[in-house]
Design an enzyme around this catalytic site. Structure first.
Site, mmCIF file in Angstrom:
data_model
loop_
_atom_site.group_PDB
_atom_site.id
_atom_site.type_symbol
_atom_site.label_atom_id
_atom_site.label_comp_id
_atom_site.label_asym_id
_atom_site.label_seq_id
_atom_site.Cartn_x
_atom_site.Cartn_y
_atom_site.Cartn_z
ATOM 1 N N LYS A 167 0.860 -1.191 0.000
ATOM 2 C CA LYS A 167 0.000 0.000 0.000
ATOM 3 C C LYS A 167 0.892 1.235 0.000
ATOM 4 C CE LYS A 167 -2.091 2.019 3.456
ATOM 5 N NZ LYS A 167 -1.864 3.459 3.121
ATOM 6 N N GLY A 218 7.687 4.821 8.241
ATOM 7 C CA GLY A 218 6.973 6.072 8.414
ATOM 8 C C GLY A 218 7.262 6.681 9.771
ATOM 9 N N THR A 220 7.087 7.655 13.824
ATOM 10 C CA THR A 220 6.992 6.916 15.076
ATOM 11 C C THR A 220 5.562 6.936 15.607
ATOM 12 O OG1 THR A 220 9.305 7.302 15.626
ATOM 13 C CG2 THR A 220 7.835 6.828 17.458
ATOM 14 N N THR A 222 2.721 6.935 13.925
ATOM 15 C CA THR A 222 1.936 5.911 13.227
ATOM 16 C C THR A 222 2.450 4.521 13.554
ATOM 17 O OG1 THR A 222 1.482 7.469 11.435
ATOM 18 C CG2 THR A 222 1.116 5.142 10.983
ATOM 19 N N GLY A 223 3.754 4.381 13.692
ATOM 20 C CA GLY A 223 4.332 3.083 14.033
ATOM 21 C C GLY A 223 3.797 2.535 15.344
ATOM 22 N N GLU A 240 10.326 0.765 10.547
ATOM 23 C CA GLU A 240 11.454 1.685 10.337
ATOM 24 C C GLU A 240 10.874 3.082 10.426
ATOM 25 O OE1 GLU A 240 13.581 4.356 8.417
ATOM 26 O OE2 GLU A 240 13.413 3.001 6.699
ATOM 27 N N CYS A 274 14.586 9.663 6.563
ATOM 28 C CA CYS A 274 14.668 9.459 8.009
ATOM 29 C C CYS A 274 16.104 9.453 8.507
ATOM 30 C CB CYS A 274 13.979 8.154 8.382
ATOM 31 S SG CYS A 274 14.549 6.733 7.429
ATOM 32 N N GLU A 370 12.077 16.352 14.750
ATOM 33 C CA GLU A 370 12.502 16.073 13.376
ATOM 34 C C GLU A 370 11.656 16.896 12.405
ATOM 35 O OE1 GLU A 370 13.150 12.204 10.448
ATOM 36 O OE2 GLU A 370 11.411 12.274 11.778
#
Length: 466
Positions: A167, A218, A220, A222-223, A240, A274, A370
């Site tokens: 996706k 993506g 952090t 969302t992770g 990652e 990143c 970031e």
């Protein structure tokens, strides 16, 4: 050109279409198909049905499919690179670099093997370690390097005998859809599926009971959500995530010699990577000199449309990120000193000229967070131990680097830094054959390299009494 989803070996329309915007001029590149929940179900069902047969396919045949895909990408490299530039904004030579990394990844994984390992074989017992596939993999991709991050998941996953549903991000789906067109007749139906969305199908894909593993690149934020959702079914997850990479310059650096590499290491893809330099720690005794040299070097660079051969830096990829980076730029104006860049040109396109900011330190948003855009804070330190402590204080641990005329001295400092990868006298040097591990809040697991392949396998022990 029209773009299609790839579901069960067929190129199909979505349930609707959305325009994909060129970030350099805000024009429409093309319409992209958008899948709905029914098409997601079809993609996962096709992947589940195909996976057992694919796992039973000899590894040599699976590897041959990857080699064929690499050859297709090589034959269409010019088209692929141009499309990456149009939808990501990256200058064309660096878009070619991404297409070449896809080829290298296909070649690298096509040479890997998953042979059984015998741990013990005597009169009483035989113990054999096997690497077996997981099942259906869901790969959720970001917008900053869509094709390389797609192949980083696809190549090891399918070589290991898994099927996959990819996706891509809603703002950069086209290059991944083109990849789907190239591979539609290479892999058996259902082994590789590509669906798109408007940020509304990710949760359903992660939670789907037939998905055995989620591979995500993506933020952090969302992770954490993905990890929490996957925990309900104890799915395997590789993440990652965000980085805030520190680079430490030791007092003996030849700043004139390394300035181009520092600038590239910080502003590659307009800092929308990143693992580029996000914090630059500079010895206090040379702070003014180093700031001046870097500002002079960066001021020569040209920002603009990536199709222009003279351009080194392109736009921010999308309007939402553009607004976020402008917020960091305002913070830099309020509480730091901008010594280069800091301009938001009038007219179309999401452009911010690459920016150096001095007179900021730890605790400032530019240092602790970031921006994911072309703003680099330059921070002074008094002694190297202090620089190491401050670099390690971040909750993130994706990458870091140390720069010195004395490589041995730099390596000693590098050993003390808390990051998945620490480079010496370079930064963001990536290759599909080199593992890219994560640590701290920058993720879970490993991408690339042999270790990246093993992330897509279950460990199985066959223990036989004789």
């Amino acid at each position: 050109m029209s773009y299609k989803l790839l579901i069960d070996g067929k190129l199909v329309d979505g349930k609707c279409q959305v325009d994909v915007i060129n970030p350099a001029d805000e024009s429409v590149i093309s319409a992209s198909p958008v899948a709905d929940a029914t098409q997601l179900e079809k993609a996962v069902a096709a992947a589940a049905q195909a996976q057992l047969g694919w796992a039973a396919t000899p590894l040599a045949e699976r590897a041959a499919c990857l080699r064929a895909l690499g050859e297709r990408v090589a034959a269409r490299e010019a088209d692929i690179a141009r499309l990456i530039t149009l939808e990501v904004g990256r200058p064309l030579p660096l878009a070619h670099f991404e297409a070449q990394l896809v080829q290298k990844s296909c070649a690298y994984y096509s040479e890997q093997r998953l042979d059984n390992e015998v741990l013990l074989d005597d009169e009483a017992m035989r113990v054999e370690v096997q690497r077996v596939p997981l099942g259906v993999v869901a790969a959720i991709l970001p917008w900053n390097a869509p094709l390389y991050l797609a192949i980083n998941k696809l190549a090891p996953a399918v070589l290991a005998g898994n099927s996959i549903v990819l996706k891509p991000a809603p703002t950069t789906p086209l290059s991944t859809l083109l990849l789907g067109e190239l591979m539609a007749d290479i892999f058996p139906s259902g082994v590789v599926n590509i669906i798109t969305d408007q940020n509304d199908l990710g949760a359903a894909l992660v939670a789907h009971p037939k998905v055995a593993k989620v591979a995500f690149t993506g933020s952090t934020v969302t992770g954490r959500k993905i990890l929490s959702a996957a925990a309900e079914q104890l799915k395997k997850v590789s993440l990652e995530l965000s980085g805030n990479d520190a680079a430490i310059l030791l007092p003996d650096v030849d700043i004139a010699a390394i300035a181009p590499d520092l600038i590239f290491g910080a502003f590659f893809n307009s800092a929308q990577i990143c693992a580029v330099i996000k914090r630059l720690y500079v010895p206090e005794s040379r702070y003014d000199e180093i700031c001046e040299v870097l500002a002079a070097g960066l001021s020569q660079a040209k920002t603009g449309n990536g199709l222009d051969p003279d351009v080194q830096f392109g736009p921010i990829q999308n309007a939402a990120q553009f607004d976020k980076v402008k917020g960091f730029l305002e913070e830099a104006r309020r509480s730091g000193t901008i010594i280069c860049g800091g301009e938001v040109p009038d007219g179309k396109g999401y452009f911010i000229t690459p920016t150096l900011v001095r007179d900021v330190s730890d605790g400032h948003p530019l240092v602790d967070e970031e921006p994911f855009g072309p703003i680099l804070p330059i921070i002074k330190y008094s002694d190297v131990d202090d620089a190491v402590r401050r670099a390690n204080a971040s909750p993130y641990g994706l990458g870091a680097s140390v720069w010195s005329a004395d490589s041995s001295a730099a390596q000693r400092i590098a050993a003390r830094l808390e990051a998945g990868t620490v480079w010496v006298n370079q930064h963001c040097a990536i290759d599909p054959s080199v593992p890219f591990p994560t640590t701290k809040c920058s993720g879970l697991g490993v991408e690339a390299g042999r270790e990246g392949l093993l992330e897509f396998c279950n460990l199985k022990v066959l223990n036989i009494k004789k």
